[in-house]
Motif scaffolding. Structure first.
Motif, PDB file in Angstrom:
ATOM      1  N   LEU A 183      44.166   4.252 -87.032  1.00  0.00           N
ATOM      2  CA  LEU A 183      43.581   5.541 -87.407  1.00  0.00           C
ATOM      3  C   LEU A 183      43.781   6.573 -86.299  1.00  0.00           C
ATOM      4  CD1 LEU A 183      40.246   4.344 -89.077  1.00  0.00           C
ATOM      5  CD2 LEU A 183      42.099   5.583 -90.219  1.00  0.00           C
ATOM      6  N   ASN A 188      43.586  10.329 -87.711  1.00  0.00           N
ATOM      7  CA  ASN A 188      42.707  10.311 -88.882  1.00  0.00           C
ATOM      8  C   ASN A 188      41.289   9.971 -88.421  1.00  0.00           C
ATOM      9  OD1 ASN A 188      41.759  10.351 -91.481  1.00  0.00           O
ATOM     10  ND2 ASN A 188      43.019   8.653 -92.226  1.00  0.00           N
ATOM     11  N   TYR A 190      37.181   8.716 -89.214  1.00  0.00           N
ATOM     12  CA  TYR A 190      36.446   7.764 -90.040  1.00  0.00           C
ATOM     13  C   TYR A 190      34.963   8.068 -89.898  1.00  0.00           C
ATOM     14  CZ  TYR A 190      35.523   5.421 -85.599  1.00  0.00           C
ATOM     15  OH  TYR A 190      35.121   5.152 -84.317  1.00  0.00           O
ATOM     16  N   PHE A 229      37.111   5.912 -94.594  1.00  0.00           N
ATOM     17  CA  PHE A 229      38.069   6.965 -94.261  1.00  0.00           C
ATOM     18  C   PHE A 229      38.899   7.295 -95.496  1.00  0.00           C
ATOM     19  CE2 PHE A 229      39.993   2.901 -93.078  1.00  0.00           C
ATOM     20  CZ  PHE A 229      41.268   2.968 -93.605  1.00  0.00           C
TER      21      PHE A 229
END
Length: 232
Positions: A183, A188, A190, A229
């Motif tokens: 991630l 990205n 979460y 996520f």
């Protein structure tokens, strides 16, 4: 469009679906009692967030990798039932779940495949628009689904991965460590309500639940180690 899963979004969902969630919690509470006496793996908040995200997303195809006794399976099916649409495809090497899921929840909207998901990749629908993972918690399993499964599924769908944050950070060489590193490489974000990793999120959600009369626990465990996520 990539939509972040964050605390404000989750609180909004609690408020939007409070009445439905209260009703579902009571149904789930009955499954924990005899005669079913279902063994629960998910804690309350992470199970509820899964339900709420399913209600919001209204997916047509949900993939669940790892059912064990069926607690997560029943939560997912409750959401699909309340949405009035959607089919759940579940995978596990053991079939304990089959005798535990009530027929009125599963009929016509659930397909269970027994066996290792890694050996059944071609049976996992690439049309999935919601993905729930709670199976082998090894680094090798995480590398498999990042490499083999995620590329088959369209970006933008919600993903839930269990047992990441039982502590402040995941142990080295575990599924959680691999997923979090991936991630980060993807830049990205979460969300987690883990009491060990994000106590402020955990406390905020419990405060919201109390204001909505949803504070009475279903089960004693309160770790909530799951992460949520959006797949990129």
């Amino acid at each position: 469009m990539h939509q972040h899963i964050d605390i404000d979004r989750i609180i909004g969902l609690y408020r939007t679906y409070a009445h439905d969630l209260d009703r579902v919690r009571e149904k789930q509470r009955k499954l924990l009692a005899p005669p079913t006496s279902l063994k629960a793996q998910l804690d309350d908040i992470e199970a509820e967030i899964t339900y709420l995200l399913l209600r919001e997303a209204r997916p047509e195809t949900v993939v669940e990798i790892g059912t064990f006794h069926g607690w997560s399976t029943t939560w997912i099916l409750q959401a699909l039932r309340d949405n009035g649409t959607g089919h759940l495809y579940s995978y596990d090497i053991v079939d304990h779940v089959v005798g535990n899921v009530p027929g009125q929840l599963s009929t016509g909207c659930w397909t269970f495949t027994q066996g290792d998901a890694r050996e059944n990749l071609e049976k996992i629908p690439d049309t999935a628009d919601f993905l729930f993972i709670d199976a082998a918690h090894s680094a090798s399993f995480a590398r498999w689904y990042i490499r083999e499964l995620f590329p088959r599924i369209r970006p933008g769908i919600p993903v839930c991965v269990h047992d990441v944050f039982h502590g402040r950070r995941p142990l080295p060489f575990t599924e959680g460590a691999v997923v979090l590193r991936w991630l980060a490489e993807q830049e990205n974000t979460y969300f987690t309500a883990s009491r060990a990793h994000a106590p402020e999120m955990h406390d905020r959600l419990n405060d919201v639940k109390r204001t909505l009369a949803l504070g009475h626990p279903l089960r004693d465990s309160r770790d909530n180690p799951m992460i949520f996520f959006t797949l990129r």
